[in-house]
Design an enzyme around this catalytic site. Structure first.
Site, PDB file in Angstrom:
ATOM      1  N   LYS A 298     -11.326  -1.394   6.346  1.00 38.73           N
ATOM      2  CA  LYS A 298     -10.141  -1.088   7.158  1.00 38.73           C
ATOM      3  C   LYS A 298     -10.640  -0.511   8.486  1.00 38.73           C
ATOM      4  CE  LYS A 298      -6.663   2.642   7.100  1.00 38.73           C
ATOM      5  NZ  LYS A 298      -5.366   3.026   6.541  1.00 38.73           N
TER       6      LYS A 298
ATOM      7  N   ARG B  33       0.658  10.370   0.017  1.00 35.43           N
ATOM      8  CA  ARG B  33       0.979  11.465   0.941  1.00 35.43           C
ATOM      9  C   ARG B  33       2.233  12.197   0.555  1.00 35.43           C
ATOM     10  NH1 ARG B  33       0.376   8.264   6.621  1.00 35.43           N
ATOM     11  NH2 ARG B  33      -1.469   7.158   5.920  1.00 35.43           N
TER      12      ARG B  33
ATOM     13  N   GLU C  82       0.853  -1.200   0.000  1.00 33.89           N
ATOM     14  CA  GLU C  82       0.000   0.000   0.000  1.00 33.89           C
ATOM     15  C   GLU C  82       0.881   1.240   0.000  1.00 33.89           C
ATOM     16  OE1 GLU C  82      -2.697   0.390   3.357  1.00 33.89           O
ATOM     17  OE2 GLU C  82      -2.780   2.558   3.069  1.00 33.89           O
TER      18      GLU C  82
HETATM   19  C1  3PG Z   1      -1.596   4.982   8.072  1.00 32.93           C
HETATM   20  O1  3PG Z   1      -2.482   5.184   7.260  1.00 32.93           O
HETATM   21  O2  3PG Z   1      -0.782   5.821   8.464  1.00 32.93           O
HETATM   22  C2  3PG Z   1      -1.538   3.615   8.560  1.00 32.93           C
HETATM   23  O3  3PG Z   1      -2.587   3.395   9.387  1.00 32.93           O
HETATM   24  C3  3PG Z   1      -0.221   3.229   9.158  1.00 32.93           C
HETATM   25  O4  3PG Z   1      -0.191   3.423  10.502  1.00 32.93           O
HETATM   26  P1  3PG Z   1       1.151   3.061  11.284  1.00 32.93           P
HETATM   27  O5  3PG Z   1       2.209   3.972  10.778  1.00 32.93           O
HETATM   28  O6  3PG Z   1       0.784   3.312  12.728  1.00 32.93           O
HETATM   29  O7  3PG Z   1       1.460   1.618  11.002  1.00 32.93           O
END
Ligand code: 3PG
Length: 216
Positions: free
Chosen positions: A134, A51, A47
C-alpha cells in the site's frame, strides 16, 4: 504464509476491482447493508478499518455477505492481526510496516498489504519478499508522480495507493504501471452512512467500478 505467497494473494485481490473501499464503521447496524450496497455496486473487496470499537464485530457480520471479501485495515500490532484473523478477515492492510507486524501477519497466515511511503520502506519490504504494498498517505507524499518515480528503480513492487484518492484523481494512479488498484473512503461517505442511503452508496460504487482497470 511466506511474503511471496501473501504478495501473490493480495495482488490477485487488488485486481478484482479498481477500488478497495476503506470503511470506518461507527454503527454496527450499518455493517451488513453497507457491505451489500458496495458488493451490489461491483466493489467486493472491503477494508474495515480497526479504528472504531465495533470494527471487529463489523468484520464478522460483513464476512457473511455473499460475494464480499472482507479485510481489516489499520493493522498496527500483532494483537490487531490476531484479532482480525479471528473475526474472519480474509486480508489485512497496514498504514506502514514494522518487522513485528509483518512477522505476525506471516505467522497468522493473513495476507496483508503492508504500507510504504519511501524508497527505503519499499526496499525493506522487497528484501523481505513483498512485491505488493500500500502506498500511504498517497496524496500527501507526492501523489501519482511520486509513485511513478518509485516505479522507475523498483518496478517489481506494485501498489494500492490510499489516502486522499477520489474519483477526481483515481485515474492518475490507475494509469501507472506499478498500480493495481486504489483504496479510498469516498465510496462510503459518513453522511450517506448516517442517512442509510444504501442506494446512493451503490451508485458511488458503480461509478468507481467503471474506472478503467489497469491492464496488468
Ligand atoms: C485511510 O487509511 O484512512 C485511508 O488511506 C483512506 O484515506 P481517505 O479517507 O483519504 O480515502
Amino acid at each position: 504464509m511466506t511474503p511471496q505467497d501473501a504478495s501473490q494473494i493480495t495482488r490477485d485481490m487488488c485486481l478484482i476491482a479498481p477500488v478497495i473501499p476503506v470503511l470506518v464503521i461507527e454503527d454496527l447496524a450499518h455493517a451488513r447493508p453497507l457491505a451489500e450496497a458496495l458488493v451490489a455496486g461491483g466493489l467486493p473487496m472491503l477494508e474495515v478499518t480497526l479504528r472504531t470499537p465495533c470494527a471487529l464485530e463489523a468484520i464478522r457480520i460483513m464476512a457473511q455477505v455473499p460475494g464480499g471479501i472482507v479485510g481489516a485495515g489499520t493493522l498496527l500490532t500483532p494483537a490487531d492481526v490476531a484479532a482480525a484473523r479471528l473475526a474472519g478477515a480474509k486480508f489485512g492492510v497496514s498504514p506502514g510496516s514494522t518487522p513485528r507486524l509483518l512477522a505476525a501477519c506471516e505467522a497468522e497466515g493473513l495476507p496483508t498489504l503492508p504500507g510504504a511511503a519511501t524508497a527505503s520502506e519499499v526496499m525493506a519490504l522487497l528484501e523481505r519478499g513483498y512485491t505488493t504494498a500500500k502506498f500511504f498517505p498517497a496524496e500527501n507524499i507526492g501523489g501519482a508522480p511520486a509513485l511513478k518515480s518509485l516505479g522507475a528503480p523498483i518496478p517489481q513492487v506494485s501498489f494500492c495507493p490510499t489516502g486522499g484518492v477520489s474519483m477526481a484523481n483515481a485515474m492518475d494512479y490507475l494509469g501507472l504501471a506499478n498500480v493495481l488498484c486504489v483504496g479510498g473512503s469516498w465510496v462510503a461517505p459518513k453522511a450517506m452512512l448516517a442517512a442509510g442511503d444504501w442506494a446512493g452508496i451503490t451508485a458511488l460504487a458503480q461509478a468507481a467500478n467503471r474506472l478503467p482497470r489497469p491492464a496488468k
